[in-house]
Design a protein around this motif. Structure first.
Motif, PDB file in Angstrom:
ATOM      1  N   HIS A  77       0.984  -1.233  -0.143  1.00 33.16           N
ATOM      2  CA  HIS A  77      -0.031  -0.083  -0.066  1.00 33.16           C
ATOM      3  C   HIS A  77       0.964   1.316   0.034  1.00 33.16           C
ATOM      4  CE1 HIS A  77      -2.946  -2.999   1.219  1.00 33.16           C
ATOM      5  NE2 HIS A  77      -2.033  -3.597   2.116  1.00 33.16           N
ATOM      6  N   TRP A  78       0.677   2.078  -0.916  1.00 32.43           N
ATOM      7  CA  TRP A  78       1.642   3.106  -1.157  1.00 32.43           C
ATOM      8  C   TRP A  78       0.976   4.347  -0.343  1.00 32.43           C
ATOM      9  CZ3 TRP A  78       5.694   1.025  -2.984  1.00 32.43           C
ATOM     10  CH2 TRP A  78       5.528   0.151  -3.844  1.00 32.43           C
ATOM     11  N   VAL A  79       1.711   4.808   0.641  1.00 32.64           N
ATOM     12  CA  VAL A  79       1.119   5.561   1.745  1.00 32.64           C
ATOM     13  C   VAL A  79       1.898   7.218   1.684  1.00 32.64           C
ATOM     14  CG1 VAL A  79       0.820   5.824   4.181  1.00 32.64           C
ATOM     15  CG2 VAL A  79       0.862   3.595   3.269  1.00 32.64           C
ATOM     16  N   PRO A  80       0.887   8.043   1.355  1.00 35.73           N
ATOM     17  CA  PRO A  80       1.606   9.352   1.412  1.00 35.73           C
ATOM     18  C   PRO A  80       1.865   9.792   3.007  1.00 35.73           C
ATOM     19  CG  PRO A  80      -0.826   9.647   1.100  1.00 35.73           C
ATOM     20  CD  PRO A  80      -0.365   8.267   1.124  1.00 35.73           C
ATOM     21  N   VAL A 116       9.028 -10.244  -2.632  1.00 30.27           N
ATOM     22  CA  VAL A 116       9.442  -8.955  -1.876  1.00 30.27           C
ATOM     23  C   VAL A 116      10.493  -7.996  -2.797  1.00 30.27           C
ATOM     24  CG1 VAL A 116      10.816  -8.065   0.292  1.00 30.27           C
ATOM     25  CG2 VAL A 116       9.113  -9.912   0.338  1.00 30.27           C
ATOM     26  N   LYS A 117      11.170  -8.620  -3.492  1.00 28.03           N
ATOM     27  CA  LYS A 117      11.985  -7.782  -4.341  1.00 28.03           C
ATOM     28  C   LYS A 117      11.515  -7.209  -5.461  1.00 28.03           C
ATOM     29  CE  LYS A 117      16.283 -10.443  -3.446  1.00 28.03           C
ATOM     30  NZ  LYS A 117      17.173 -11.679  -3.650  1.00 28.03           N
ATOM     31  N   TYR A 118      10.430  -7.682  -5.998  1.00 25.65           N
ATOM     32  CA  TYR A 118       9.539  -6.755  -6.827  1.00 25.65           C
ATOM     33  C   TYR A 118       8.949  -5.759  -6.216  1.00 25.65           C
ATOM     34  CZ  TYR A 118       5.809  -6.212 -10.300  1.00 25.65           C
ATOM     35  OH  TYR A 118       4.898  -5.645 -11.229  1.00 25.65           O
ATOM     36  N   ARG A 125       8.927   4.301  -7.998  1.00 24.90           N
ATOM     37  CA  ARG A 125       7.887   5.246  -7.405  1.00 24.90           C
ATOM     38  C   ARG A 125       8.503   6.389  -6.556  1.00 24.90           C
ATOM     39  NH1 ARG A 125       2.049   3.580  -6.610  1.00 24.90           N
ATOM     40  NH2 ARG A 125       1.913   1.723  -7.964  1.00 24.90           N
ATOM     41  N   GLY A 126       9.769   6.377  -6.131  1.00 32.44           N
ATOM     42  CA  GLY A 126      10.299   7.548  -5.379  1.00 32.44           C
ATOM     43  C   GLY A 126      10.102   7.279  -4.111  1.00 32.44           C
ATOM     44  N   CYS A 127       9.760   6.364  -3.222  1.00 25.17           N
ATOM     45  CA  CYS A 127       9.328   6.085  -2.145  1.00 25.17           C
ATOM     46  C   CYS A 127      10.714   6.207  -1.228  1.00 25.17           C
ATOM     47  CB  CYS A 127       8.952   4.615  -1.717  1.00 25.17           C
ATOM     48  SG  CYS A 127       7.342   4.418  -2.333  1.00 25.17           S
ATOM     49  N   MET A 128      10.425   6.860  -0.276  1.00 23.73           N
ATOM     50  CA  MET A 128      11.515   6.957   0.782  1.00 23.73           C
ATOM     51  C   MET A 128      11.833   5.547   1.659  1.00 23.73           C
ATOM     52  SD  MET A 128      12.236   9.808   3.819  1.00 23.73           S
ATOM     53  CE  MET A 128      12.821  10.811   2.479  1.00 23.73           C
ATOM     54  N   ARG A 129      10.776   4.839   1.845  1.00 23.89           N
ATOM     55  CA  ARG A 129      11.191   3.493   2.260  1.00 23.89           C
ATOM     56  C   ARG A 129       9.853   2.672   2.465  1.00 23.89           C
ATOM     57  NH1 ARG A 129      10.743   5.702   8.657  1.00 23.89           N
ATOM     58  NH2 ARG A 129       8.261   5.538   8.983  1.00 23.89           N
ATOM     59  N   LEU A 130      10.110   1.400   2.720  1.00 25.48           N
ATOM     60  CA  LEU A 130       9.246   0.541   2.926  1.00 25.48           C
ATOM     61  C   LEU A 130       8.902  -0.015   4.487  1.00 25.48           C
ATOM     62  CD1 LEU A 130      10.047  -2.014   0.019  1.00 25.48           C
ATOM     63  CD2 LEU A 130       8.240  -0.409  -0.159  1.00 25.48           C
ATOM     64  N   MET A 131       7.827  -0.656   4.672  1.00 23.75           N
ATOM     65  CA  MET A 131       7.722  -1.012   6.106  1.00 23.75           C
ATOM     66  C   MET A 131       6.884  -2.301   6.106  1.00 23.75           C
ATOM     67  SD  MET A 131       5.527  -0.657   8.916  1.00 23.75           S
ATOM     68  CE  MET A 131       4.266   0.362   8.776  1.00 23.75           C
ATOM     69  N   TRP A 133       6.964   9.177   0.484  1.00 20.09           N
ATOM     70  CA  TRP A 133       5.920   8.083   0.316  1.00 20.09           C
ATOM     71  C   TRP A 133       6.493   6.791   1.157  1.00 20.09           C
ATOM     72  CZ3 TRP A 133       1.161   8.133  -2.153  1.00 20.09           C
ATOM     73  CH2 TRP A 133       0.865   9.364  -2.800  1.00 20.09           C
ATOM     74  N   GLU A 134       5.483   5.974   1.919  1.00 21.42           N
ATOM     75  CA  GLU A 134       6.198   4.835   2.358  1.00 21.42           C
ATOM     76  C   GLU A 134       5.329   3.663   1.752  1.00 21.42           C
ATOM     77  OE1 GLU A 134       7.128   3.777   6.819  1.00 21.42           O
ATOM     78  OE2 GLU A 134       4.995   3.421   6.492  1.00 21.42           O
ATOM     79  N   GLY A 135       6.089   2.497   1.501  1.00 27.09           N
ATOM     80  CA  GLY A 135       5.079   1.310   1.226  1.00 27.09           C
ATOM     81  C   GLY A 135       5.108   0.538   2.256  1.00 27.09           C
ATOM     82  N   TYR A 136       4.004  -0.016   2.586  1.00 28.38           N
ATOM     83  CA  TYR A 136       3.371  -0.947   3.644  1.00 28.38           C
ATOM     84  C   TYR A 136       2.998  -1.985   2.978  1.00 28.38           C
ATOM     85  CZ  TYR A 136       0.918  -3.136   7.313  1.00 28.38           C
ATOM     86  OH  TYR A 136       0.227  -4.050   8.108  1.00 28.38           O
TER      87      TYR A 136
END
Ligand SMILES: CC(C)(COP(=O)(O)OP(=O)(O)OC[C@H]1O[C@@H](n2cnc3c(N)ncnc32)[C@H](O)[C@@H]1OP(=O)(O)O)[C@@H](O)C(=O)NCCC(=O)NCCS
Length: 162
Positions: free
Chosen positions: A75-78, A108-110, A118-124, A85-88
């Motif tokens: 889930h791409w979270v603003p 997970v690598k995908y 997408r230029g996200c800062m991090r995943l969680m 953005w953080e991807g959860y």
């Protein structure tokens, strides 16, 4: 794994995804329900994700016989504090019969590549400390860091599959 493919989840995948959850067997209640009853809400979630591709990405791993052997959702979270953005990641599941052949890492690598694109800062994500995936360092091996100072809180409206 030979000929492993990653693709977006389709409505028709809901039964296979329900079956994978059943094989993993984390919930006795869910395992005793008719498969259709487990699959129906999954179908709605697949449709929701596919109707909002900027907000969610639900993907499956399929083997050489086109069988769904695993899935994950991000889930791409603003995120205002991050100014980015953080991807959860909410689900990472691979059928035990297909485990250990690279499907989980491939999913997970995908997601990791998608987040970068997408230029996200991090995943969680969260990972139960008693689970073999945590104990075998599944995420650490892919470069993930465990946060020592952050507690994970949830607020339940109802117990999941209780
Ligand atoms: C965790 C999970 C997704 C891994 O999928 P997978 O396809 O078996 O993983 P891979 O084949 O890509 O394995 C990657 C690495 O993690 C390790 N690993 C992953 N799951 C493991 C498990 N259940 N037991 C022991 N080691 C495991 C593997 O040994 C492998 O390490 P290696 O490359 O050094 O040999 C799968 O076991 C699963 O669905 N588990 C139940 C649900 C879960 O715990 N999900 C993650 C937390 S939400």
């Amino acid at each position: 794994m030979a000929k492993l493919k990653i693709r977006l989840a389709k409505t028709d995948d809901s039964l296979s995804m329900a079956e994978i959850l059943r094989e993993i067997g984390w919930s006795e209640k869910r395992n005793n329900m008719p498969l259709e009853e487990v699959a129906n809400p999954i179908k709605e979630l697949i449709n929701h994700c596919n109707e909002d591709p900027n907000g969610h990405t639900m993907i499956v791993a399929v083997d050489e016989n086109n069988e769904v052997i695993g899935f994950t959702t991000v889930h791409w979270v603003p995120f205002v504090m991050l100014g980015s953005w953080e991807g959860y990641i909410s689900d990472v599941f691979v059928s035990p019969s297909a485990s250990g052949k690279g499907a989980g890492s491939a999913l997970v690598k995908y997601v990791m590549e998608q987040g970068e694109n997408r230029g996200c800062m991090r995943l969680m994500l969260t990972n139960g400390k008693e689970k073999p995936s945590y104990q075998s360092g599944f995420y650490k091996k892919m470069g993930w860091t465990e946060r020592p100072k952050v507690a994970n809180f949830v607020y339940y409206y109802r117990e999941p599959w209780s």
